[in-house]
Design a protein around this motif. Structure first.
Motif, mmCIF file in Angstrom:
data_model
loop_
_atom_site.group_PDB
_atom_site.id
_atom_site.type_symbol
_atom_site.label_atom_id
_atom_site.label_comp_id
_atom_site.label_asym_id
_atom_site.label_seq_id
_atom_site.Cartn_x
_atom_site.Cartn_y
_atom_site.Cartn_z
ATOM 1 N N PHE A 151 33.766 36.055 46.697
ATOM 2 C CA PHE A 151 32.515 35.308 46.786
ATOM 3 C C PHE A 151 32.126 35.067 48.235
ATOM 4 C CE2 PHE A 151 34.972 33.727 43.087
ATOM 5 C CZ PHE A 151 34.321 34.467 42.124
ATOM 6 N N PRO A 152 31.539 36.024 48.957
ATOM 7 C CA PRO A 152 30.764 37.125 48.351
ATOM 8 C C PRO A 152 31.444 38.487 48.415
ATOM 9 C CG PRO A 152 30.009 36.756 50.574
ATOM 10 C CD PRO A 152 31.145 35.814 50.351
ATOM 11 N N ASN A 153 32.772 38.570 48.488
ATOM 12 C CA ASN A 153 33.466 39.863 48.488
ATOM 13 C C ASN A 153 33.021 40.761 49.641
ATOM 14 O OD1 ASN A 153 34.576 38.910 46.126
ATOM 15 N ND2 ASN A 153 33.483 40.312 44.789
ATOM 16 N N ILE A 154 32.914 40.169 50.815
ATOM 17 C CA ILE A 154 32.480 40.907 51.998
ATOM 18 C C ILE A 154 33.498 40.700 53.122
ATOM 19 C CG2 ILE A 154 30.698 41.085 53.786
ATOM 20 C CD1 ILE A 154 28.663 40.187 51.704
ATOM 21 N N ALA A 173 38.634 48.211 41.558
ATOM 22 C CA ALA A 173 37.561 47.506 42.253
ATOM 23 C C ALA A 173 36.328 48.398 42.237
ATOM 24 C CB ALA A 173 37.969 47.176 43.687
ATOM 25 N N THR A 174 35.173 47.803 41.980
ATOM 26 C CA THR A 174 33.941 48.580 41.810
ATOM 27 C C THR A 174 32.876 48.170 42.827
ATOM 28 O OG1 THR A 174 32.882 47.046 40.258
ATOM 29 C CG2 THR A 174 34.414 48.671 39.334
ATOM 30 N N GLY A 175 31.859 49.035 42.954
ATOM 31 C CA GLY A 175 30.724 48.742 43.818
ATOM 32 C C GLY A 175 31.097 48.645 45.286
ATOM 33 N N ILE A 176 32.043 49.475 45.732
ATOM 34 C CA ILE A 176 32.539 49.387 47.105
ATOM 35 C C ILE A 176 31.621 50.164 48.043
ATOM 36 C CG2 ILE A 176 34.502 49.807 48.622
ATOM 37 C CD1 ILE A 176 36.176 49.999 45.950
ATOM 38 N N SER A 187 28.778 52.293 46.999
ATOM 39 C CA SER A 187 28.782 51.732 45.642
ATOM 40 C C SER A 187 29.728 52.509 44.725
ATOM 41 C CB SER A 187 27.361 51.727 45.055
ATOM 42 O OG SER A 187 27.312 50.936 43.885
ATOM 43 N N GLU A 188 30.953 52.703 45.210
ATOM 44 C CA GLU A 188 31.924 53.526 44.491
ATOM 45 C C GLU A 188 33.083 52.691 43.955
ATOM 46 O OE1 GLU A 188 32.800 57.352 46.334
ATOM 47 O OE2 GLU A 188 31.171 56.974 47.743
ATOM 48 N N THR A 189 33.942 53.343 43.178
ATOM 49 C CA THR A 189 35.062 52.665 42.513
ATOM 50 C C THR A 189 36.381 53.232 43.017
ATOM 51 O OG1 THR A 189 33.785 52.212 40.501
ATOM 52 C CG2 THR A 189 36.192 52.242 40.291
ATOM 53 N N LEU A 190 37.324 52.329 43.281
ATOM 54 C CA LEU A 190 38.705 52.709 43.570
ATOM 55 C C LEU A 190 39.598 52.138 42.482
ATOM 56 C CD1 LEU A 190 38.956 52.074 47.434
ATOM 57 C CD2 LEU A 190 38.590 54.253 46.257
ATOM 58 N N GLN A 213 31.876 44.691 44.464
ATOM 59 C CA GLN A 213 31.270 43.836 43.443
ATOM 60 C C GLN A 213 32.288 43.180 42.531
ATOM 61 O OE1 GLN A 213 28.336 46.255 41.455
ATOM 62 N NE2 GLN A 213 26.955 46.290 43.218
ATOM 63 N N THR A 214 33.224 43.951 41.972
ATOM 64 C CA THR A 214 34.182 43.379 41.030
ATOM 65 C C THR A 214 35.597 43.852 41.342
ATOM 66 O OG1 THR A 214 34.047 45.189 39.406
ATOM 67 C CG2 THR A 214 32.414 43.419 39.226
ATOM 68 N N GLY A 215 36.580 43.079 40.860
ATOM 69 C CA GLY A 215 37.978 43.428 41.037
ATOM 70 C C GLY A 215 38.592 42.707 42.215
ATOM 71 N N ASP A 216 39.778 43.159 42.620
ATOM 72 C CA ASP A 216 40.503 42.597 43.760
ATOM 73 C C ASP A 216 40.790 43.709 44.755
ATOM 74 O OD1 ASP A 216 40.802 39.870 42.887
ATOM 75 O OD2 ASP A 216 42.254 40.597 41.412
ATOM 76 N N MET A 217 40.585 43.414 46.031
ATOM 77 C CA MET A 217 40.726 44.431 47.067
ATOM 78 C C MET A 217 41.581 43.906 48.216
ATOM 79 S SD MET A 217 39.660 47.502 48.122
ATOM 80 C CE MET A 217 38.058 47.790 47.379
ATOM 81 N N LEU A 218 42.531 44.719 48.645
ATOM 82 C CA LEU A 218 43.350 44.407 49.804
ATOM 83 C C LEU A 218 42.941 45.277 50.982
ATOM 84 C CD1 LEU A 218 46.914 44.300 48.209
ATOM 85 C CD2 LEU A 218 45.540 42.338 48.893
#
Length: 224
Positions: A151-154, A173-176, A187-190, A213-218
């Motif tokens: 939130f906001p995943n930036i 994780a999506t919308g990368i 706007s891709e998915t890993l 946009q969604t998921g968890d990213m390290l």
């Protein structure tokens, strides 16, 4: 080796010393220099004491201690000894939650990688779980690992050209979308184990932008 405790508690990140592979003495010394609060998991206590480190909290289930706790209280006064027998969580998870309860805003974690691969994977995968409550960095001699805050995943940070930056999803994780990375995403998915974002790098000196946009990213800042 000891922490000088030259800053006020909670002005700088606390330091959690786990029970994985030890980092270099130089790195440990740098972290201790700026860590006014040092929490040690019980499995690492022998190695920590042998280095002369001043401990604020000893934390764990104490199943395999090889010394008397009263002697430790005397030699490390005013150490706080926290017995945490809950077997549903790892000692590292419980230690992080302890710091959250004490209102610590941030913590660095060392000795949490290496040795057993299962422990390393669990320790890393658990980082995003706490990202809404505390800023965590897991550090060893080759990597600095931390979640993108929700939130906001930036994520925005200045990097030198050629710096290695890996994007590692926990699950999916999506919308990368990225900026100033060699292998750009729009706007891709890993998905861990299927499409990872390892060994990317900054194109030029300047800010790297990563959003999703969604998921968890390290983020993994790596060096050989």
């Amino acid at each position: 080796m000891s922490s000088h405790h030259i800053v006020r508690e909670k002005q700088e990140p606390a330091l959690i010393i786990a029970n994985g592979e030890a980092c270099s003495e130089d790195l440990l010394g740098q972290l201790l220099e700026w860590s006014p609060f040092v929490l040690v998991l019980d499995g690492a206590i022998d190695r920590v004491l042998s280095r002369g480190i001043k401990i604020d909290v000893l934390f764990g289930d104490f199943d395999h201690l090889n010394f008397d706790l009263d002697d430790l209280r005397s030699s490390q006064f005013p150490i706080e000894i926290i017995h945490a027998p809950d077997q549903e969580k790892t000692d590292l998870e419980k230690a992080i939650e302890f710091l959250i309860e004490r209102d610590f805003p941030a913590a660095n974690i060392v000795w949490a990688t290496g040795k057993r691969a299962d422990h390393t994977m669990v320790n890393i995968a658990n980082l995003p779980k706490y990202s809404s409550h505390i800023k965590l960095k897991m550090i060893d001699d080759h990597s600095c690992i931390f979640p993108i805050l929700p939130f906001p995943n930036i994520f925005i940070k200045w990097y030198k050209k050629g710096s290695t930056i890996s994007l590692m999803p926990i699950g999916e994780a999506t919308g990368i979308t990225t900026k100033n990375l060699k292998y750009s995403l729009y706007s891709e998915t890993l998905k861990l184990g299927h499409r990872n974002g390892s060994s990317n790098e900054a194109i030029e000196d300047g800010e790297v932008h990563i959003s999703y946009q969604t998921g968890d990213m390290l983020i993994m800042e790596c060096k050989d």
